[in-house]
Scaffold this motif. Structure first.
Motif, mmCIF file in Angstrom:
data_model
loop_
_atom_site.group_PDB
_atom_site.id
_atom_site.type_symbol
_atom_site.label_atom_id
_atom_site.label_comp_id
_atom_site.label_asym_id
_atom_site.label_seq_id
_atom_site.Cartn_x
_atom_site.Cartn_y
_atom_site.Cartn_z
ATOM 1 N N LEU A 1 -3.799 -29.580 -17.813
ATOM 2 C CA LEU A 1 -2.836 -28.555 -18.230
ATOM 3 C C LEU A 1 -3.020 -28.132 -19.684
ATOM 4 C CD1 LEU A 1 0.399 -29.987 -16.576
ATOM 5 C CD2 LEU A 1 -1.031 -28.136 -15.748
ATOM 6 N N THR B 1 -6.576 -20.739 -21.526
ATOM 7 C CA THR B 1 -5.178 -20.295 -21.389
ATOM 8 C C THR B 1 -5.100 -19.136 -20.389
ATOM 9 O OG1 THR B 1 -4.762 -20.941 -23.663
ATOM 10 C CG2 THR B 1 -3.192 -19.432 -22.675
ATOM 11 N N LYS C 1 -5.258 -20.110 -16.758
ATOM 12 C CA LYS C 1 -4.105 -20.892 -16.280
ATOM 13 C C LYS C 1 -3.176 -20.048 -15.423
ATOM 14 C CE LYS C 1 -3.498 -24.167 -20.024
ATOM 15 N NZ LYS C 1 -2.552 -24.421 -21.110
ATOM 16 N N ARG C 2 -3.357 -18.727 -15.462
ATOM 17 C CA ARG C 2 -2.478 -17.889 -14.637
ATOM 18 C C ARG C 2 -2.763 -18.047 -13.147
ATOM 19 N NH1 ARG C 2 -5.050 -12.301 -14.322
ATOM 20 N NH2 ARG C 2 -3.126 -11.674 -13.337
ATOM 21 N N TYR D 1 2.095 -25.464 -11.451
ATOM 22 C CA TYR D 1 2.324 -26.876 -11.763
ATOM 23 C C TYR D 1 3.769 -27.254 -11.469
ATOM 24 C CZ TYR D 1 3.243 -30.986 -14.670
ATOM 25 O OH TYR D 1 3.639 -32.217 -15.120
ATOM 26 N N LEU E 1 12.721 -27.954 -16.316
ATOM 27 C CA LEU E 1 13.016 -26.546 -16.587
ATOM 28 C C LEU E 1 14.219 -26.482 -17.530
ATOM 29 C CD1 LEU E 1 12.660 -25.322 -12.914
ATOM 30 C CD2 LEU E 1 11.054 -24.921 -14.764
ATOM 31 N N LEU F 1 18.938 -21.996 -18.612
ATOM 32 C CA LEU F 1 18.532 -20.775 -17.913
ATOM 33 C C LEU F 1 18.949 -20.841 -16.448
ATOM 34 C CD1 LEU F 1 14.939 -20.338 -19.392
ATOM 35 C CD2 LEU F 1 17.061 -19.323 -20.190
ATOM 36 N N GLU G 1 16.509 -16.080 -13.848
ATOM 37 C CA GLU G 1 15.797 -15.839 -15.117
ATOM 38 C C GLU G 1 14.447 -16.539 -15.130
ATOM 39 O OE1 GLU G 1 19.778 -15.432 -17.955
ATOM 40 O OE2 GLU G 1 18.797 -17.369 -17.694
ATOM 41 N N ARG H 1 10.901 -14.549 -15.262
ATOM 42 C CA ARG H 1 10.057 -14.803 -16.431
ATOM 43 C C ARG H 1 8.663 -15.273 -15.979
ATOM 44 N NH1 ARG H 1 8.267 -19.015 -18.994
ATOM 45 N NH2 ARG H 1 7.928 -18.934 -21.223
ATOM 46 N N THR H 2 8.655 -16.157 -14.968
ATOM 47 C CA THR H 2 7.375 -16.669 -14.472
ATOM 48 C C THR H 2 6.510 -15.530 -13.941
ATOM 49 O OG1 THR H 2 8.499 -18.702 -13.864
ATOM 50 C CG2 THR H 2 6.344 -18.351 -12.880
ATOM 51 N N LYS I 1 6.673 -12.358 -14.708
ATOM 52 C CA LYS I 1 6.243 -11.483 -15.816
ATOM 53 C C LYS I 1 5.063 -12.115 -16.534
ATOM 54 C CE LYS I 1 10.681 -9.433 -17.015
ATOM 55 N NZ LYS I 1 11.785 -9.538 -17.965
ATOM 56 N N LEU I 2 5.122 -13.411 -16.699
ATOM 57 C CA LEU I 2 4.078 -14.116 -17.448
ATOM 58 C C LEU I 2 2.762 -14.171 -16.679
ATOM 59 C CD1 LEU I 2 3.772 -15.666 -20.103
ATOM 60 C CD2 LEU I 2 4.449 -17.726 -18.915
ATOM 61 N N TYR I 3 2.843 -14.479 -15.408
ATOM 62 C CA TYR I 3 1.617 -14.639 -14.617
ATOM 63 C C TYR I 3 1.070 -13.293 -14.139
ATOM 64 C CZ TYR I 3 2.116 -19.715 -14.396
ATOM 65 O OH TYR I 3 2.195 -21.046 -14.713
ATOM 66 N N ALA I 4 1.951 -12.332 -14.016
ATOM 67 C CA ALA I 4 1.567 -10.987 -13.569
ATOM 68 C C ALA I 4 0.530 -11.016 -12.448
ATOM 69 C CB ALA I 4 1.034 -10.172 -14.749
ATOM 70 N N GLN J 1 9.109 -22.101 -8.801
ATOM 71 C CA GLN J 1 8.497 -21.675 -10.057
ATOM 72 C C GLN J 1 6.985 -21.920 -10.043
ATOM 73 O OE1 GLN J 1 7.515 -23.793 -12.880
ATOM 74 N NE2 GLN J 1 7.498 -22.241 -14.472
#
Lengths: 259, 338
Positions: free
Chosen positions: B77, B96, B99-100, B104, B111, B115, B119, B123-124, B126-129, B175
């Protein structure tokens, strides 16, 4: 990708701090400080305005500084302790991005806190028939918030290196040193060796947190010259930048779970 | 227990599907030494670890406490850096950005308690797209679907701190998998779940495997390993001591094997049946007390033996696909270490 990750870490940090259990008590505390300053100035035999501003600004400076130090250390220590750091760094978020995002989130929350404190202060000003705050007072307040940001950056840097309690006390000690540095430097007598004088004066100049306290100038007729004001603001920004760069380097080089 | 089943080689031979194709994840001579605090000894947590985790298979990472499993996961990781060696994802160095494609799920709830599930999942995404989820509407739909799938639809706006342990585990699963990762790293996925929750979890893992994700399963529950894993890697004191195909697939042909467990089938009877001539040869034979277990390469071979033993009036205890690694076999790797 990196900017998106930075934005997401920043907003998440902001959200976490806004929901932190000390956020509302801190606001309440500032309300009490403003009320106390108001009462004390009423009772005082000295200049009403000076007492009001001295107590009020000192109270805000103290509260914000403590909160900045606490949040700065807590943000990283908590993430390490409860494992959220593990989950977040398992995602496509780089370490530098994470630290930057954490600090920016903290900075945003401190700005929000500053805004709310300013609003509370303005209400008290209106209650005392002072009308709207002058631009000099607003600048003075902005410098108080800049001082908070410097301490937030210092706490963040300390937390990347040390455990929470140790990081907090180191930050606290450095804050006190920064508040007293020019005072200590001014006490050096004529018998002090030149090298010691230079060293102490240099260190005092480098780490002078009193330069962000403009309360005396706020009330005095002579306002700080604009170049001096710009210098202080730039120096504050530089301190934040230097401390966060240090935090990023430390965090990137060490194992993330290690404190 | 007498065992005449297939030879358990120290290194499983590469299967046809492995040849020429990069593994989902590959560790190459990875070594990690913890410096420790002053005046304390240095500790070698992972020592020259080389292993592969294939796409579309579930690989168990086993070992006693302190064997180096957690350190291995942390190395993968990027939480800690290896002192030497490389970690490759689909043939390229793991970064990095790559990692998308990884999901994990940690052992305990990690977590943010402040939150909400809504949310966290937004967020996950949006981040991994992920490729298939680009617009806000698609994101909303994917989050809704996932929340319904894991049974958290009614708790979408509750803070994580207010969720029960089981709910938090299901959220952690959501997640980890909402972006349809190519590699899934699971650390004790069923811990803290009730029996029904465990069954759901095992089903979800099986679904991810069917989807084609490579799964790294780190667990102490040997039954889970026996049920889910295709391969296993066993660590001992930071070294890989065993790599083995855990499921009942033939090492060369990738075919399943079938077992017939019969009570009271003694050796003279077995030989008499075998000398009959019309019955096929068995591939493996085990005997423990009154229980005799035969293994066959083909299902039809097993069926013919099944008919023969029933005709003899013997009691059939079990017949079906076998070869899943046995708990006692796995336990032998832990002996003297825990």
């Amino acid at each position: 990708m990196m900017l998106k990750a930075l934005w997401l870490v920043t907003t998440e940090t902001f959200l976490l701090l806004r929901r932190d259990r000390i956020f509302l008590p801190v606001l309440l505390c500032t309300l009490v400080i403003a009320a106390f300053a108001n009462i004390a100035s009423d009772w005082s035999i000295a200049d009403f305005t000076k007492v009001l501003f001295d107590i009020g600004f000192f109270g805000f400076q103290l509260t914000g500084a403590l909160v900045a130090m606490l949040w700065g250390t807590k943000l990283i220590a908590d993430a390490r302790r409860d494992g959220t750091l593990e989950v977040q760094l398992a995602q496509p978020v780089g370490r530098v991005t994470w630290i930057l995002g954490r600090f920016l989130g903290l900075a945003l929350c401190l700005l929000l806190l500053g805004g709310l404190v300013l609003a509370i202060w303005q209400v008290f000003m209106l209650l005392n028939d002072f009308g709207r705050m002058s631009s000099a007072q607003l600048v003075g307040f902005a410098f108080v918030v800049l001082g908070w940001l410097v301490l937030g950056a210092l706490a963040t840097a300390a937390a990347t290196l040390l455990k929470q309690s140790l990081a907090f006390f180191c930050t606290l000690a450095l804050w006190l040193a920064g508040m007293a540095s020019t005072l200590v430097a001014s006490t050096l007598g004529a018998s002090t060796p030149e090298i010691t004088r230079k060293l102490v004066t240099g260190l005092a100049r480098m780490w002078d947190l009193q330069q962000f306290n403009l309360v005396d100038h706020t009330l005095a007729a002579g306002w700080v010259a604009l170049p001096e004001l710009a210098y202080r603001a730039a120096y504050g920004g530089l301190l934040v930048l230097a401390l966060i760069t240090f935090a990023c380097i430390i965090f990137a080089c060490r194992d993330a779970t290690e404190a | 227990m007498e065992a005449v089943s297939r030879d358990m080689s120290e290194e499983a031979p590469a299967r046809p599907r492995d040849v020429g194709k990069p593994a989902a994840l590959e560790l190459d001579q990875v070594r990690k030494v913890y410096a420790g605090e002053p005046f304390k000894k240095r500790h070698v947590a992972v020592d020259g670890l080389t292993c592969r985790f294939e796409a579309g298979t579930c690989t168990g990472l086993l070992g006693h406490n302190g064997a180096g499993k957690t350190t291995t996961i942390r190395l993968i990781l990027g939480l800690i850096r290896p002192d030497s060696g490389r970690i490759l994802f689909e043939g390229a160095l793991l970064t990095t950005a790559t990692k998308r494609f990884i999901g994990y799920m940690p052992e305990v709830n990690k977590l943010s308690g402040a939150l909400t599930p809504l949310e966290i999942l937004h967020r996950t995404l949006k981040l991994y797209a992920p490729e298939h989820i680009r617009t806000r509407a698609q994101r909303r739909e994917a989050v809704d679907r996932k929340l319904i799938e894991v049974g958290l639809d009614g708790h979408r706006k509750k803070r994580v701190a207010q969720l029960s342990k089981g709910m938090a585990r299901r959220l952690a699963w959501a997640q980890a998998t909402i972006h349809a990762p190519r590699l899934l790293i699971l650390d004790e996925p069923a811990s803290g779940l009730d029996p029904l929750g465990r069954r759901h979890m095992l089903g979800w893992i099986e679904q991810e495997k069917q989807r084609g994700a490579g799964i790294l399963l780190c667990t102490h529950e040997l039954q889970q390993v026996a049920t889910l894993c295709d391969d296993i890697h066993v660590l001992r004191r930071g070294c890989l001591v065993k790599t083995q195909a855990a499921c009942g697939k033939d090492a060369a042909g990738d075919k399943p094997r079938y077992g017939l467990a019969v009570s009271g089938l003694d050796e003279p009877t077995l030989l008499a049946l075998a000398q009959n001539g019309s019955l096929p040869e068995w591939q493996g034979y085990r005997r423990e007390g009154f229980l005799t277990e035969l293994e066959f390469a083909a299902y039809q071979d097993g069926v013919r033996w099944l008919g023969a033993v029933i005709a003899r009036g013997l009691v059939v205890v079990r017949f079906g696909e076998v070869g899943r690694v046995r708990e006692e076999e796995l336990l032998s790797y832990f002996e003297g270490e825990s």
